[in-house]
Design an enzyme around this catalytic site. Structure first.
Site, mmCIF file in Angstrom:
data_model
loop_
_atom_site.group_PDB
_atom_site.id
_atom_site.type_symbol
_atom_site.label_atom_id
_atom_site.label_comp_id
_atom_site.label_asym_id
_atom_site.label_seq_id
_atom_site.Cartn_x
_atom_site.Cartn_y
_atom_site.Cartn_z
ATOM 1 C CD GLU A 15 76.855 -31.271 -13.454
ATOM 2 O OE1 GLU A 15 77.487 -32.065 -12.743
ATOM 3 O OE2 GLU A 15 76.955 -31.259 -14.705
ATOM 4 C CB SER A 55 77.289 -31.788 -21.649
ATOM 5 O OG SER A 55 77.865 -32.130 -22.889
ATOM 6 C CG HIS A 59 75.563 -29.457 -17.741
ATOM 7 N ND1 HIS A 59 75.950 -30.675 -17.226
ATOM 8 C CD2 HIS A 59 74.957 -29.725 -18.926
ATOM 9 C CE1 HIS A 59 75.585 -31.624 -18.074
ATOM 10 N NE2 HIS A 59 74.975 -31.072 -19.103
#
Length: 283
Positions: free
Chosen positions: A152, A119, A140
């Site tokens: 992501e 993250s 992510h």
């Protein structure tokens, strides 16, 4: 990569959610963890998640059963040797993640793509641990994975165009929305979101308002569906602290300094929903 085998390392909330999402989309998945107990808990959480979806009429019982049937588990990392993609979803520690990537180099075939669910950690640093850095990328996911739509896609400096395109297409194939970001500490979402949570914690620390009022103000005044302190409790205050420390160390900028109260909460074991107490009480 359609219907090719997927590996997921880590059977916690994120790993189990990632495994469920790939399996629901038709991919055979191997979920690997060092501990058999963790794998049992992970599988149980997947079963519970699928049962909730069936109860709400989101999926048929037959689809839930088929999803479970596509998920195998193992404590042996060697079992990942035939995977086309391996996603690691383990502790947010660059040394441990780098060691996993080095291990996979020796286990997996040359075409395997290594994806990290980190993250906030630099993908460029993680890719440097691999003998094939061009095949390392960030995916992510967000918690709860089966529900949250965004992934992501984080390009390390070394990530090839072909790998980025392949992973972006794969993300769409599992029903998620991919958005590509260059590598930077916290990427986009957590670079914006987590400092906001940290600042909400500072508001409580400085006595500006109660946790209840801080959350209510942000819900009513900023139209947020959930207050920042409730969201911090959901994410886990230990994870919020890890991300803030990664941002602070990575950018060397005081605006990312973790709140003293955040540190105290973590020291006290008040981690949020998973511990039963954070800024609010649960259970």
């Amino acid at each position: 990569m359609a219907n090719e085998a997927i590996g997921v390392i880590g059977a916690g909330a994120m790993g189990a959610g990632i495994a469920q999402t790939f399996a629901a989309a038709g991919f055979p998945v191997l979920m690997q963890d060092l501990k058999a107990e963790a794998l049992a808990r992970g599988r149980a959480s997947i079963e519970a998640s699928l049962a909730r979806l069936v109860k709400r009429g989101k999926i048929a019982a037959e689809a839930a059963e088929a999803t479970l049937g596509r998920i195998a588990t193992s404590t042996d990392q060697q079992a990942l040797a035939d995977r086309a993609l391996v996603v690691e979803a383990i502790v947010e520690n660059i040394e441990i993640k780098s060691e996993v990537i080095r291990s996979l180099d020796a286990i997996c075939g040359p075409e395997t793509i290594f994806a990290s669910n980190t993250s906030s950690i630099s993908l460029t640093r993680l890719a440097a641990a691999s003998e094939r850095p061009e095949r390392v990328i960030g995916m992510h996911f967000f918690n709860p994975v089966p529900v949250m739509n965004l992934v992501e896609i984080i390009r390390a400096l070394q990530t090839s165009d072909a790998v980025c395109e392949e992973v972006t297409a794969l993300t769409q194939a599992i029903g998620k929305t991919p958005r590509v970001s260059k590598d930077s500490y916290g990427f986009v979402v957590n670079r914006v979101l987590v400092p906001m949570i940290n600042e909400a914690i500072n508001c409580v620390y400085e006595g500006l308002a109660s946790p209840e009022d801080v959350d209510e103000m942000m819900k009513l005044g900023a139209n947020h569906p959930m207050g920042p302190l409730s969201l911090g409790d959901l994410i886990g205050l230990d994870i919020v602290l890890d991300i803030m420390e990664t941002l602070y160390d990575g950018f060397d900028d005081p605006k990312y300094r973790p709140s003293p109260l955040l540190k105290q909460m973590v020291d006290a074991g008040y981690l949020g929903r998973k511990s039963g107490r954070g800024f609010f009480r649960y259970g």
